[in-house]
Design a protein around this motif. Structure first.
Motif, PDB file in Angstrom:
ATOM      1  N   GLY A 132      28.723 -24.286 -13.939  1.00 20.50           N
ATOM      2  CA  GLY A 132      29.562 -24.912 -14.954  1.00 20.50           C
ATOM      3  C   GLY A 132      30.999 -25.007 -14.498  1.00 20.50           C
ATOM      4  O   GLY A 132      31.290 -25.070 -13.309  1.00 20.50           O
ATOM      5  N   THR A 133      31.888 -24.977 -15.460  1.00 20.72           N
ATOM      6  CA  THR A 133      33.324 -25.048 -15.187  1.00 20.72           C
ATOM      7  C   THR A 133      33.986 -23.836 -15.830  1.00 20.72           C
ATOM      8  O   THR A 133      33.363 -23.147 -16.644  1.00 20.72           O
ATOM      9  CB  THR A 133      33.929 -26.329 -15.806  1.00 20.72           C
ATOM     10  OG1 THR A 133      33.835 -26.239 -17.234  1.00 20.72           O
ATOM     11  CG2 THR A 133      33.223 -27.585 -15.310  1.00 20.72           C
ATOM     12  N   PRO A 134      35.236 -23.563 -15.486  1.00 22.17           N
ATOM     13  CA  PRO A 134      35.917 -22.435 -16.147  1.00 22.17           C
ATOM     14  C   PRO A 134      35.936 -22.542 -17.678  1.00 22.17           C
ATOM     15  O   PRO A 134      35.824 -21.554 -18.377  1.00 22.17           O
ATOM     16  CB  PRO A 134      37.332 -22.486 -15.568  1.00 22.17           C
ATOM     17  CG  PRO A 134      37.151 -23.108 -14.221  1.00 22.17           C
ATOM     18  CD  PRO A 134      36.059 -24.138 -14.420  1.00 22.17           C
ATOM     19  N   ARG A 135      36.038 -23.771 -18.185  1.00 23.75           N
ATOM     20  CA  ARG A 135      36.067 -23.957 -19.644  1.00 23.75           C
ATOM     21  C   ARG A 135      34.681 -24.032 -20.261  1.00 23.75           C
ATOM     22  O   ARG A 135      34.512 -23.815 -21.451  1.00 23.75           O
ATOM     23  CB  ARG A 135      36.860 -25.213 -19.984  1.00 23.75           C
ATOM     24  CG  ARG A 135      38.352 -25.044 -19.714  1.00 23.75           C
ATOM     25  CD  ARG A 135      39.130 -26.248 -20.185  1.00 23.75           C
ATOM     26  NE  ARG A 135      39.028 -26.459 -21.606  1.00 23.75           N
ATOM     27  CZ  ARG A 135      39.909 -26.034 -22.510  1.00 23.75           C
ATOM     28  NH1 ARG A 135      40.952 -25.349 -22.100  1.00 23.75           N
ATOM     29  NH2 ARG A 135      39.741 -26.285 -23.779  1.00 23.75           N
ATOM     30  N   GLN A 136      33.676 -24.395 -19.463  1.00 23.80           N
ATOM     31  CA  GLN A 136      32.302 -24.511 -19.953  1.00 23.80           C
ATOM     32  C   GLN A 136      31.349 -23.843 -18.955  1.00 23.80           C
ATOM     33  O   GLN A 136      30.623 -24.520 -18.225  1.00 23.80           O
ATOM     34  CB  GLN A 136      31.929 -25.975 -20.158  1.00 23.80           C
ATOM     35  CG  GLN A 136      32.745 -26.627 -21.243  1.00 23.80           C
ATOM     36  CD  GLN A 136      32.363 -28.084 -21.452  1.00 23.80           C
ATOM     37  OE1 GLN A 136      31.817 -28.743 -20.575  1.00 23.80           O
ATOM     38  NE2 GLN A 136      32.654 -28.587 -22.631  1.00 23.80           N
ATOM     39  N   PRO A 137      31.377 -22.507 -18.920  1.00 22.46           N
ATOM     40  CA  PRO A 137      30.549 -21.803 -17.937  1.00 22.46           C
ATOM     41  C   PRO A 137      29.076 -21.778 -18.325  1.00 22.46           C
ATOM     42  O   PRO A 137      28.723 -21.954 -19.488  1.00 22.46           O
ATOM     43  CB  PRO A 137      31.132 -20.385 -17.966  1.00 22.46           C
ATOM     44  CG  PRO A 137      31.673 -20.242 -19.347  1.00 22.46           C
ATOM     45  CD  PRO A 137      32.185 -21.597 -19.722  1.00 22.46           C
ATOM     46  N   TRP A 138      28.236 -21.570 -17.314  1.00 22.59           N
ATOM     47  CA  TRP A 138      26.813 -21.382 -17.505  1.00 22.59           C
ATOM     48  C   TRP A 138      26.463 -19.986 -17.056  1.00 22.59           C
ATOM     49  O   TRP A 138      27.134 -19.402 -16.202  1.00 22.59           O
ATOM     50  CB  TRP A 138      26.006 -22.334 -16.650  1.00 22.59           C
ATOM     51  CG  TRP A 138      26.282 -23.779 -16.819  1.00 22.59           C
ATOM     52  CD1 TRP A 138      26.863 -24.396 -17.895  1.00 22.59           C
ATOM     53  CD2 TRP A 138      25.997 -24.806 -15.870  1.00 22.59           C
ATOM     54  NE1 TRP A 138      26.934 -25.742 -17.677  1.00 22.59           N
ATOM     55  CE2 TRP A 138      26.409 -26.031 -16.439  1.00 22.59           C
ATOM     56  CE3 TRP A 138      25.423 -24.815 -14.621  1.00 22.59           C
ATOM     57  CZ2 TRP A 138      26.267 -27.229 -15.780  1.00 22.59           C
ATOM     58  CZ3 TRP A 138      25.273 -26.016 -13.972  1.00 22.59           C
ATOM     59  CH2 TRP A 138      25.694 -27.209 -14.552  1.00 22.59           C
ATOM     60  N   TYR A 139      25.386 -19.465 -17.610  1.00 26.51           N
ATOM     61  CA  TYR A 139      24.898 -18.137 -17.249  1.00 26.51           C
ATOM     62  C   TYR A 139      23.404 -18.228 -16.960  1.00 26.51           C
ATOM     63  O   TYR A 139      22.680 -18.948 -17.644  1.00 26.51           O
ATOM     64  CB  TYR A 139      25.158 -17.148 -18.392  1.00 26.51           C
ATOM     65  CG  TYR A 139      26.630 -17.083 -18.726  1.00 26.51           C
ATOM     66  CD1 TYR A 139      27.496 -16.295 -17.999  1.00 26.51           C
ATOM     67  CD2 TYR A 139      27.162 -17.862 -19.751  1.00 26.51           C
ATOM     68  CE1 TYR A 139      28.856 -16.259 -18.275  1.00 26.51           C
ATOM     69  CE2 TYR A 139      28.511 -17.840 -20.043  1.00 26.51           C
ATOM     70  CZ  TYR A 139      29.355 -17.044 -19.290  1.00 26.51           C
ATOM     71  OH  TYR A 139      30.696 -17.022 -19.564  1.00 26.51           O
ATOM     72  N   ALA A 140      22.935 -17.513 -15.944  1.00 26.65           N
ATOM     73  CA  ALA A 140      21.522 -17.543 -15.582  1.00 26.65           C
ATOM     74  C   ALA A 140      20.689 -16.890 -16.683  1.00 26.65           C
ATOM     75  O   ALA A 140      21.051 -15.830 -17.199  1.00 26.65           O
ATOM     76  CB  ALA A 140      21.297 -16.808 -14.260  1.00 26.65           C
ATOM     77  N   VAL A 141      19.584 -17.531 -17.031  1.00 24.57           N
ATOM     78  CA  VAL A 141      18.704 -17.014 -18.079  1.00 24.57           C
ATOM     79  C   VAL A 141      18.269 -15.583 -17.751  1.00 24.57           C
ATOM     80  O   VAL A 141      18.254 -14.716 -18.631  1.00 24.57           O
ATOM     81  CB  VAL A 141      17.473 -17.928 -18.262  1.00 24.57           C
ATOM     82  CG1 VAL A 141      16.428 -17.282 -19.154  1.00 24.57           C
ATOM     83  CG2 VAL A 141      17.893 -19.262 -18.827  1.00 24.57           C
ATOM     84  N   GLU A 142      17.927 -15.305 -16.490  1.00 24.69           N
ATOM     85  CA  GLU A 142      17.482 -13.956 -16.109  1.00 24.69           C
ATOM     86  C   GLU A 142      18.558 -12.911 -16.382  1.00 24.69           C
ATOM     87  O   GLU A 142      18.263 -11.821 -16.853  1.00 24.69           O
ATOM     88  CB  GLU A 142      17.096 -13.895 -14.619  1.00 24.69           C
ATOM     89  CG  GLU A 142      15.946 -14.767 -14.237  1.00 24.69           C
ATOM     90  CD  GLU A 142      16.405 -16.128 -13.723  1.00 24.69           C
ATOM     91  OE1 GLU A 142      17.563 -16.268 -13.321  1.00 24.69           O
ATOM     92  OE2 GLU A 142      15.583 -17.057 -13.766  1.00 24.69           O
ATOM     93  N   ASP A 143      19.811 -13.240 -16.068  1.00 20.39           N
ATOM     94  CA  ASP A 143      20.915 -12.303 -16.300  1.00 20.39           C
ATOM     95  C   ASP A 143      21.114 -12.047 -17.793  1.00 20.39           C
ATOM     96  O   ASP A 143      21.329 -10.911 -18.213  1.00 20.39           O
ATOM     97  CB  ASP A 143      22.219 -12.851 -15.712  1.00 20.39           C
ATOM     98  CG  ASP A 143      22.204 -12.931 -14.192  1.00 20.39           C
ATOM     99  OD1 ASP A 143      21.296 -12.341 -13.563  1.00 20.39           O
ATOM    100  OD2 ASP A 143      23.090 -13.601 -13.638  1.00 20.39           O
TER     101      ASP A 143
END
Length: 66
Positions: A41-52
């Motif tokens: 993602g971006t600093p303003r719209q981050p993504w996170y891994a489902v496993e994490d």
């Protein structure tokens, strides 16, 4: 504003907050403390891994049950 298509296997910050049962500020604090890592993602719209996210949710449930 251009929106990004999220990669499979990732969650937005809003989705992550929902899964963890917290607000967006708590998600930011978890990142700051090293409990959760951004995976895209971006600093303003981050993504996170489902496993994490699911691993952290399980850990939080275990701690809450203790």
């Amino acid at each position: 504003m251009e929106s990004q298509i999220i990669r499979p296997g990732h969650l937005t910050a809003h989705q992550t907050a929902h899964v963890l049962g917290v607000g967006l500020d708590a998600v930011r604090q978890m990142v700051k403390r090293g409990q959760l890592t951004r995976s895209g993602g971006t600093p303003r719209q981050p993504w996170y891994a489902v496993e994490d996210v699911t691993a952290l949710a399980a850990k939080r449930r275990t701690l809450d049950a203790a």
